[in-house]
Design a protein around this motif. Structure first.
Motif, PDB file in Angstrom:
ATOM      1  N   HIS A   7      37.356  43.568  55.956  1.00  0.00           N
ATOM      2  CA  HIS A   7      36.539  43.807  54.838  1.00  0.00           C
ATOM      3  C   HIS A   7      37.003  43.832  53.410  1.00  0.00           C
ATOM      4  O   HIS A   7      36.582  43.128  52.449  1.00  0.00           O
ATOM      5  CB  HIS A   7      35.218  44.644  55.084  1.00  0.00           C
ATOM      6  CG  HIS A   7      34.196  44.759  54.279  1.00  0.00           C
ATOM      7  ND1 HIS A   7      33.113  43.423  54.245  1.00  0.00           N
ATOM      8  CD2 HIS A   7      33.858  45.313  53.276  1.00  0.00           C
ATOM      9  CE1 HIS A   7      32.376  43.684  53.107  1.00  0.00           C
ATOM     10  NE2 HIS A   7      32.716  44.939  52.575  1.00  0.00           N
ATOM     11  N   ALA A   8      37.882  44.875  53.136  1.00  0.00           N
ATOM     12  CA  ALA A   8      38.467  45.069  51.860  1.00  0.00           C
ATOM     13  C   ALA A   8      39.188  43.952  51.498  1.00  0.00           C
ATOM     14  O   ALA A   8      39.050  43.613  50.303  1.00  0.00           O
ATOM     15  CB  ALA A   8      39.243  46.175  52.102  1.00  0.00           C
ATOM     16  N   ARG A   9      39.723  43.367  52.378  1.00  0.00           N
ATOM     17  CA  ARG A   9      40.512  41.999  51.653  1.00  0.00           C
ATOM     18  C   ARG A   9      39.797  40.981  51.493  1.00  0.00           C
ATOM     19  O   ARG A   9      40.237  40.342  50.516  1.00  0.00           O
ATOM     20  CB  ARG A   9      41.564  41.649  52.855  1.00  0.00           C
ATOM     21  CG  ARG A   9      42.859  42.338  53.161  1.00  0.00           C
ATOM     22  CD  ARG A   9      43.659  41.994  54.045  1.00  0.00           C
ATOM     23  NE  ARG A   9      44.644  42.809  54.320  1.00  0.00           N
ATOM     24  CZ  ARG A   9      45.418  42.879  55.607  1.00  0.00           C
ATOM     25  NH1 ARG A   9      45.117  42.331  56.754  1.00  0.00           N
ATOM     26  NH2 ARG A   9      46.428  43.741  55.579  1.00  0.00           N
ATOM     27  N   ASP A  10      38.873  40.526  52.120  1.00  0.00           N
ATOM     28  CA  ASP A  10      37.586  39.838  51.711  1.00  0.00           C
ATOM     29  C   ASP A  10      37.220  39.875  50.339  1.00  0.00           C
ATOM     30  O   ASP A  10      36.859  39.001  49.808  1.00  0.00           O
ATOM     31  CB  ASP A  10      36.512  39.506  52.759  1.00  0.00           C
ATOM     32  CG  ASP A  10      36.995  39.051  54.214  1.00  0.00           C
ATOM     33  OD1 ASP A  10      38.140  38.147  54.101  1.00  0.00           O
ATOM     34  OD2 ASP A  10      36.462  39.075  55.287  1.00  0.00           O
ATOM     35  N   LEU A  11      36.729  41.364  50.265  1.00  0.00           N
ATOM     36  CA  LEU A  11      36.234  41.764  49.078  1.00  0.00           C
ATOM     37  C   LEU A  11      37.374  41.473  47.782  1.00  0.00           C
ATOM     38  O   LEU A  11      37.036  40.906  46.650  1.00  0.00           O
ATOM     39  CB  LEU A  11      35.672  43.149  49.029  1.00  0.00           C
ATOM     40  CG  LEU A  11      35.021  43.606  47.757  1.00  0.00           C
ATOM     41  CD1 LEU A  11      34.069  42.691  47.163  1.00  0.00           C
ATOM     42  CD2 LEU A  11      34.659  44.967  47.845  1.00  0.00           C
ATOM     43  N   ALA A  12      38.531  41.806  48.216  1.00  0.00           N
ATOM     44  CA  ALA A  12      39.736  41.398  47.184  1.00  0.00           C
ATOM     45  C   ALA A  12      39.684  40.018  46.787  1.00  0.00           C
ATOM     46  O   ALA A  12      40.051  39.755  45.688  1.00  0.00           O
ATOM     47  CB  ALA A  12      40.996  42.242  47.722  1.00  0.00           C
ATOM     48  N   ASP A  13      39.471  39.260  47.765  1.00  0.00           N
ATOM     49  CA  ASP A  13      39.733  37.641  47.744  1.00  0.00           C
ATOM     50  C   ASP A  13      38.595  37.413  46.729  1.00  0.00           C
ATOM     51  O   ASP A  13      38.737  36.547  45.737  1.00  0.00           O
ATOM     52  CB  ASP A  13      39.617  37.159  48.889  1.00  0.00           C
ATOM     53  CG  ASP A  13      40.993  37.239  49.760  1.00  0.00           C
ATOM     54  OD1 ASP A  13      42.020  37.393  48.995  1.00  0.00           O
ATOM     55  OD2 ASP A  13      41.057  37.050  51.091  1.00  0.00           O
ATOM     56  N   ARG A  14      37.308  37.909  47.037  1.00  0.00           N
ATOM     57  CA  ARG A  14      36.152  37.235  46.162  1.00  0.00           C
ATOM     58  C   ARG A  14      36.214  38.067  44.734  1.00  0.00           C
ATOM     59  O   ARG A  14      35.958  37.311  43.668  1.00  0.00           O
ATOM     60  CB  ARG A  14      34.903  38.006  46.726  1.00  0.00           C
ATOM     61  CG  ARG A  14      34.629  37.546  48.232  1.00  0.00           C
ATOM     62  CD  ARG A  14      33.325  38.042  48.640  1.00  0.00           C
ATOM     63  NE  ARG A  14      32.230  37.969  47.824  1.00  0.00           N
ATOM     64  CZ  ARG A  14      31.123  38.890  47.823  1.00  0.00           C
ATOM     65  NH1 ARG A  14      31.138  39.907  48.721  1.00  0.00           N
ATOM     66  NH2 ARG A  14      30.108  38.754  46.963  1.00  0.00           N
ATOM     67  N   LEU A  15      36.791  38.936  44.579  1.00  0.00           N
ATOM     68  CA  LEU A  15      37.198  39.761  43.143  1.00  0.00           C
ATOM     69  C   LEU A  15      38.275  38.774  42.689  1.00  0.00           C
ATOM     70  O   LEU A  15      37.939  38.441  41.260  1.00  0.00           O
ATOM     71  CB  LEU A  15      37.736  41.107  43.190  1.00  0.00           C
ATOM     72  CG  LEU A  15      36.787  42.211  43.548  1.00  0.00           C
ATOM     73  CD1 LEU A  15      37.177  43.396  44.152  1.00  0.00           C
ATOM     74  CD2 LEU A  15      35.490  42.303  42.395  1.00  0.00           C
ATOM     75  N   LEU A  16      39.388  38.413  43.211  1.00  0.00           N
ATOM     76  CA  LEU A  16      40.374  37.661  42.570  1.00  0.00           C
ATOM     77  C   LEU A  16      39.797  36.282  42.036  1.00  0.00           C
ATOM     78  O   LEU A  16      39.934  35.943  40.856  1.00  0.00           O
ATOM     79  CB  LEU A  16      41.287  37.558  43.471  1.00  0.00           C
ATOM     80  CG  LEU A  16      42.468  36.476  43.192  1.00  0.00           C
ATOM     81  CD1 LEU A  16      43.478  36.966  41.895  1.00  0.00           C
ATOM     82  CD2 LEU A  16      43.571  36.208  44.200  1.00  0.00           C
ATOM     83  N   LEU A  17      38.911  35.569  42.984  1.00  0.00           N
ATOM     84  CA  LEU A  17      38.301  34.428  42.582  1.00  0.00           C
ATOM     85  C   LEU A  17      37.588  34.687  41.231  1.00  0.00           C
ATOM     86  O   LEU A  17      37.578  33.914  40.312  1.00  0.00           O
ATOM     87  CB  LEU A  17      37.630  33.770  43.425  1.00  0.00           C
ATOM     88  CG  LEU A  17      38.273  33.189  44.716  1.00  0.00           C
ATOM     89  CD1 LEU A  17      37.268  32.847  45.903  1.00  0.00           C
ATOM     90  CD2 LEU A  17      39.046  31.930  44.304  1.00  0.00           C
ATOM     91  N   HIS A  18      36.729  35.528  41.121  1.00  0.00           N
ATOM     92  CA  HIS A  18      35.941  36.204  39.875  1.00  0.00           C
ATOM     93  C   HIS A  18      36.796  36.212  38.821  1.00  0.00           C
ATOM     94  O   HIS A  18      36.476  35.726  37.571  1.00  0.00           O
ATOM     95  CB  HIS A  18      35.071  37.399  40.427  1.00  0.00           C
ATOM     96  CG  HIS A  18      34.235  37.597  39.039  1.00  0.00           C
ATOM     97  ND1 HIS A  18      33.239  37.126  38.530  1.00  0.00           N
ATOM     98  CD2 HIS A  18      34.358  38.863  38.343  1.00  0.00           C
ATOM     99  CE1 HIS A  18      32.486  37.557  37.556  1.00  0.00           C
ATOM    100  NE2 HIS A  18      33.307  38.774  37.390  1.00  0.00           N
ATOM    101  N   VAL A  19      37.786  36.941  38.853  1.00  0.00           N
ATOM    102  CA  VAL A  19      38.693  37.206  37.726  1.00  0.00           C
ATOM    103  C   VAL A  19      39.470  35.966  37.054  1.00  0.00           C
ATOM    104  O   VAL A  19      39.301  35.656  36.156  1.00  0.00           O
ATOM    105  CB  VAL A  19      39.872  38.229  38.081  1.00  0.00           C
ATOM    106  CG1 VAL A  19      41.048  38.219  37.099  1.00  0.00           C
ATOM    107  CG2 VAL A  19      39.209  39.546  38.374  1.00  0.00           C
ATOM    108  N   LEU A  20      39.581  34.936  38.352  1.00  0.00           N
ATOM    109  CA  LEU A  20      40.251  34.001  37.996  1.00  0.00           C
ATOM    110  C   LEU A  20      39.386  32.826  37.028  1.00  0.00           C
ATOM    111  O   LEU A  20      39.762  31.956  36.337  1.00  0.00           O
ATOM    112  CB  LEU A  20      41.049  33.249  38.968  1.00  0.00           C
ATOM    113  CG  LEU A  20      42.197  33.839  39.604  1.00  0.00           C
ATOM    114  CD1 LEU A  20      42.520  33.165  40.877  1.00  0.00           C
ATOM    115  CD2 LEU A  20      43.089  33.856  38.732  1.00  0.00           C
TER     116      LEU A  20
END
Length: 89
Positions: A7-20
């Motif tokens: 779940h933490a990795r999935d959230l990090a992936d979503r955050l990364l996309l948001h930042v990009l």
């Protein structure tokens, strides 16, 4: 625990996309890390990307709140994900 890490990795992936997708956040990320845009691909595809993006988001309360609102999650969820992945060996 695996589910929490997942779940933490999935959230990090979503955050990364948001930042990009956010020019202001992306500029802050590049400035904070001292990284050139041409090096971004190596980081995004590297083994420590989840910890890297969560560290970046978690270093600033305003950034945490803004990203939490954008993703529809709680700020504490971002903080817990950052702490969980930071403890991982």
């Amino acid at each position: 625990m695996t589910n929490s890490i997942s779940h933490a990795r999935d959230l990090a992936d979503r955050l990364l996309l948001h930042v990009l997708e956010d020019p202001e956040l992306l500029s802050s990320l590049l400035g904070r890390s001292g990284m050139e845009p041409s090096h971004l691909s190596a980081v995004v595809n590297g083994p420590g990307v989840h910890e890297f993006i969560l560290d970046f988001i978690a270093e600033n309360d305003e950034r945490v709140m803004s990203c939490a609102d954008a993703l529809g999650v709680s700020a504490s969820e971002i903080g817990m994900a950052a702490r969980l992945l930071a403890r991982r060996d």
